[in-house]
Scaffold this active site. Structure first.
Site, PDB file in Angstrom:
ATOM      1  N   TYR A 155       0.836  -1.171   0.025  1.00 40.15           N
ATOM      2  CA  TYR A 155      -0.022  -0.172  -0.031  1.00 40.15           C
ATOM      3  C   TYR A 155       1.057   1.199   0.112  1.00 40.15           C
ATOM      4  O   TYR A 155       0.527   2.404  -0.682  1.00 40.15           O
ATOM      5  CB  TYR A 155      -0.841   0.154   1.081  1.00 40.15           C
TER       6      TYR A 155
ATOM      7  N   ASN B 279      -7.242   3.962  -3.539  1.00 38.62           N
ATOM      8  CA  ASN B 279      -7.874   2.897  -2.611  1.00 38.62           C
ATOM      9  C   ASN B 279      -9.037   3.565  -1.880  1.00 38.62           C
ATOM     10  O   ASN B 279      -8.805   4.531  -1.154  1.00 38.62           O
ATOM     11  CB  ASN B 279      -6.567   2.246  -1.864  1.00 38.62           C
ATOM     12  N   GLU B 280     -10.438   3.442  -2.178  1.00 40.94           N
ATOM     13  CA  GLU B 280     -11.324   3.758  -1.384  1.00 40.94           C
ATOM     14  C   GLU B 280     -11.346   5.391  -1.313  1.00 40.94           C
ATOM     15  O   GLU B 280     -11.563   5.838  -0.303  1.00 40.94           O
ATOM     16  CB  GLU B 280     -11.377   3.257  -0.118  1.00 40.94           C
TER      17      GLU B 280
ATOM     18  N   ASP C 228     -16.462  -1.888  -0.976  1.00 39.92           N
ATOM     19  CA  ASP C 228     -17.531  -2.686  -1.678  1.00 39.92           C
ATOM     20  C   ASP C 228     -18.850  -2.177  -0.779  1.00 39.92           C
ATOM     21  O   ASP C 228     -19.186  -2.680   0.050  1.00 39.92           O
ATOM     22  CB  ASP C 228     -17.278  -4.249  -1.163  1.00 39.92           C
TER      23      ASP C 228
ATOM     24  N   GLU D 271      -8.919  -6.736  -1.588  1.00 40.13           N
ATOM     25  CA  GLU D 271      -8.837  -7.248  -0.464  1.00 40.13           C
ATOM     26  C   GLU D 271     -10.110  -8.177  -0.055  1.00 40.13           C
ATOM     27  O   GLU D 271     -11.073  -8.029  -0.689  1.00 40.13           O
ATOM     28  CB  GLU D 271      -8.978  -6.165   0.828  1.00 40.13           C
TER      29      GLU D 271
ATOM     30  N   TYR E  75      -6.782 -10.396   2.909  1.00 37.49           N
ATOM     31  CA  TYR E  75      -6.089  -9.299   3.885  1.00 37.49           C
ATOM     32  C   TYR E  75      -5.981 -10.038   5.314  1.00 37.49           C
ATOM     33  O   TYR E  75      -6.935 -10.687   5.611  1.00 37.49           O
ATOM     34  CB  TYR E  75      -7.270  -8.239   3.988  1.00 37.49           C
TER      35      TYR E  75
END
Ligand SMILES: *[C@@H]1O[C@H](CO)[C@@H](O)[C@H](O)[C@H]1NC(C)=O
Ligand SMILES: *[C@@H]1O[C@H](CO)[C@@H](O)[C@H](O)[C@H]1NC(C)=O
Ligand SMILES: *[C@@H]1O[C@H](CO)[C@@H](O)[C@H](O)[C@H]1NC(C)=O
Ligand SMILES: *[C@@H]1O[C@H](CO)[C@@H](O)[C@H](O)[C@H]1NC(C)=O
Ligand SMILES: *[C@@H]1O[C@H](CO)[C@@H](O)[C@H](O)[C@H]1NC(C)=O
Ligand SMILES: *[C@@H]1O[C@H](CO)[C@@H](O)[C@H](O)[C@H]1NC(C)=O
Length: 477
Positions: A85, A157-158, A199, A264, A296
């Site tokens: 990450y 990411n998100e 998600d 993940e 994860y």
């Protein structure tokens, strides 16, 4: 004579410098271009200490000693990819990248970091999207583009996490565009750029459509993602295809124009995990649509998702979840995993249009992507200053020196990495951990996936060469 022999072996080893095949995106598949087979990601997230522990000068791929230990354990575990990450693009990653390459493990790399100015701030994307930020993400490209096992970069990411009609999605496309244009101009090969989504319904499908659609009507639009991934925790305990909602995911993404996979997964309630999502994820109901996933996570942290506890003295103790996950991987059919011929159906991406954004009612329908700032255009045209270009290096040490214990407290002796032959990636090894009654265990036997009988010979030859080279003290990239 001795000098001649030395020169002979040196020449032999440089020509045998083994590397994984660099993967490509074709339609909605990851493909090994050397043999046209489809690739399924069997990955694990790798960020020891977590994002909060990230410090420049020290990242998960900067210490060869710890990478060697962890790569040896991951080779036994049977994974073929890691997601990292947070990276410092200014330091040296050659040893770690070469170790993971040697055991057939690909790298999925986020370009951002939690430090100020090193990610897009969803509250004010127009401020955080600037030349200093873009220079950093181009530094990450420069640092990793030279490794054959760099599989993809995540632009974000998100980041898109709210239903408000904000401009964040358009900035994600701008960052994607800049990364793809930089790679096209300054890398020897195309490296896919993707996005990793939460998600969260109903946001998920609007995000996917917003990012995969094409403004130009074909797949070449640089601002569309090459890959779409989601962080999925919907399979909890001994669930099922229907109960987990995997059936809905598969039907929602059935006509995706880009590969979709789990960036993940691994719900921990109930705990310990049973990982029955593994045979489902790699089974016949899911693989036609998804391309695998990243469990994860490798390192045990306070959040309790880890497979391995890493101690300050360098020792590593396996968690029971390591064994359970490994057993589930061992049930998979390698044929299903890696020998599937890619469909090679070039799915035409949808053309960007308001009508694609249907599920939230509030998601941005503004498909005007922020223009390239002139300083960023300079970076695109001329490349960044002082790029830190990584490259594979020869490995001289294969044996793990740290103490490693199984989940039942038995020392695992003889642990080492076993370099794979050229063009091979790691697969589940069929191994299990030693039981408390065992005093030691055999070192990992790398398994390989080639269909033909000749591959066995190649494997043995490479193993022999590795052994000879190991004895003689030099090696194998
Ligand atoms: C896939 O299709 C494209 C376009 O038709 C073609 O150029 C490419 O060679 C094909 N790839 C494989 C692995 O068959
Ligand atoms: C790779 O790209 C560099 C420039 O970034 C170039 O000097 C080198 O020759 C290229 N190598 C190959 C094998 O194409
Ligand atoms: C790498 O990690 C090992 C074990 O954790 C540590 O002893 C060593 O000092 C580290 N090396 C570097 C260069 O940081
Ligand atoms: C995908 O399927 C949905 C609904 O089935 C449809 O609305 C959409 O146009 C399709 N997209 C493509 C690219 O075929
Ligand atoms: C968007 O789609 C609608 C129908 O689905 C069509 O009438 C319209 O022309 C499209 N707009 C653009 C800009 O393509
Ligand atoms: C659409 O987004 C672009 C880029 O962020 C912005 O410049 C423009 O003002 C937005 N248009 C509308 C109508 O909000």
């Amino acid at each position: 004579m001795i000098a001649n022999t030395f020169a002979f072996f040196l020449a032999l080893f440089s020509s045998l410098c083994a590397a994984v095949p660099s993967l490509e995106v074709q339609g909605s598949d990851f493909v090994n271009p050397k043999d046209g087979t489809r690739f399924q990601i069997v990955g694990v997230a790798y960020q020891p200490g977590g994002s909060s522990d990230y410090n420049p000068g020290n990242d998960p791929l900067s210490n060869g000693t710890t990478c060697l230990r962890d790569a040896a354990l991951m080779q036994r575990l049977g994974v073929n990819a890691i997601r990292v990450y947070n990276l410092d693009p200014t330091i040296n990653h050659d040893l770690c990248a070469s170790i993971f390459n040697a055991v057939g493990i690909y790298l999925l790399l986020d370009v951002n970091s939690p430090l100020q100015g090193e990610s897009i701030n969803r509250a004010a994307p127009w401020e955080s999207y600037n030349a200093v930020y873009v220079n950093r993400i181009f530094e990450v490209v420069e640092a990793f583009k030279g490794y054959p096992n760099t599989l993809l970069f995540f632009a974000g990411n998100e980041v898109i996490n709210e239903q408000s009609d904000s401009s964040v999605p358009s900035y994600m496309r701008a960052v994607t565009r800049d990364l793809k244009n930089y790679i096209a101009k300054h890398s020897n090969r195309t490296i896919p750029v993707g996005y990793s989504a939460a998600d969260v319904r109903p946001l998920l499908l609007d995000t996917w459509n917003y990012l995969q659609c094409s403004l130009t009507g074909d797949a070449t639009d640089p601002s569309r993602v090459d890959v779409f991934a989601l962080n999925s925790y919907s399979w909890c305990g001994d669930s099922s295809f229907q109960t987990s909602g995997y059936d809905v995911l598969v039907s929602d993404f059935a006509n995706t124009s880009v590969p979709v996979f789990f960036s993940e997964y691994g719900c921990i309630q109930p705990y310990p995990r049973v990982f029955t999502e593994v045979p489902a994820l790699y089974g016949p109901l899911v693989t036609p649509v998804l391309s695998g996933g990243i469990v994860y996570e490798y390192t045990q942290e306070v959040s309790n998702y880890g497979l391995v506890t890493l101690n300050d003295d360098g020792s590593a103790y396996l968690v029971g979840d390591f064994d359970t996950f490994q057993k589930q991987l061992n049930t998979l059919s390698i044929t299903t995993l890696q020998d599937t011929t890619a469909q090679n159906t070039t799915v035409v991406p949808p053309t960007c249009n308001d009508s694609l954004i249907t599920t939230t009612g509030t998601f941005s329908k503004n498909f005007t992507i922020p223009a390239v700032p002139s300083e960023v255009q300079d970076l695109l045209d001329n490349g960044i200053s002082n790029p830190n270009n990584g490259k594979l290096v020869a490995l001289t040490v294969l044996d793990v020196t740290q103490t490693v214990k199984s989940s039942s407290g038995v020392s695992i002796t003889g642990l080492k990495i076993t370099p794979l032959a050229d063009d091979e990636s790691n697969t589940p090894s069929g191994q299990t951990q030693p039981s408390p009654s065992a005093t030691s265990s055999a070192p990992a036997a790398a398994t390989t996936t080639k269909k033909s009988g000749a591959a066995g010979l190649v494997r043995n030859w490479a193993g022999l060469m590795a052994a000879v080279a190991g004895v003689m003290g030099w090696l194998v990239c």
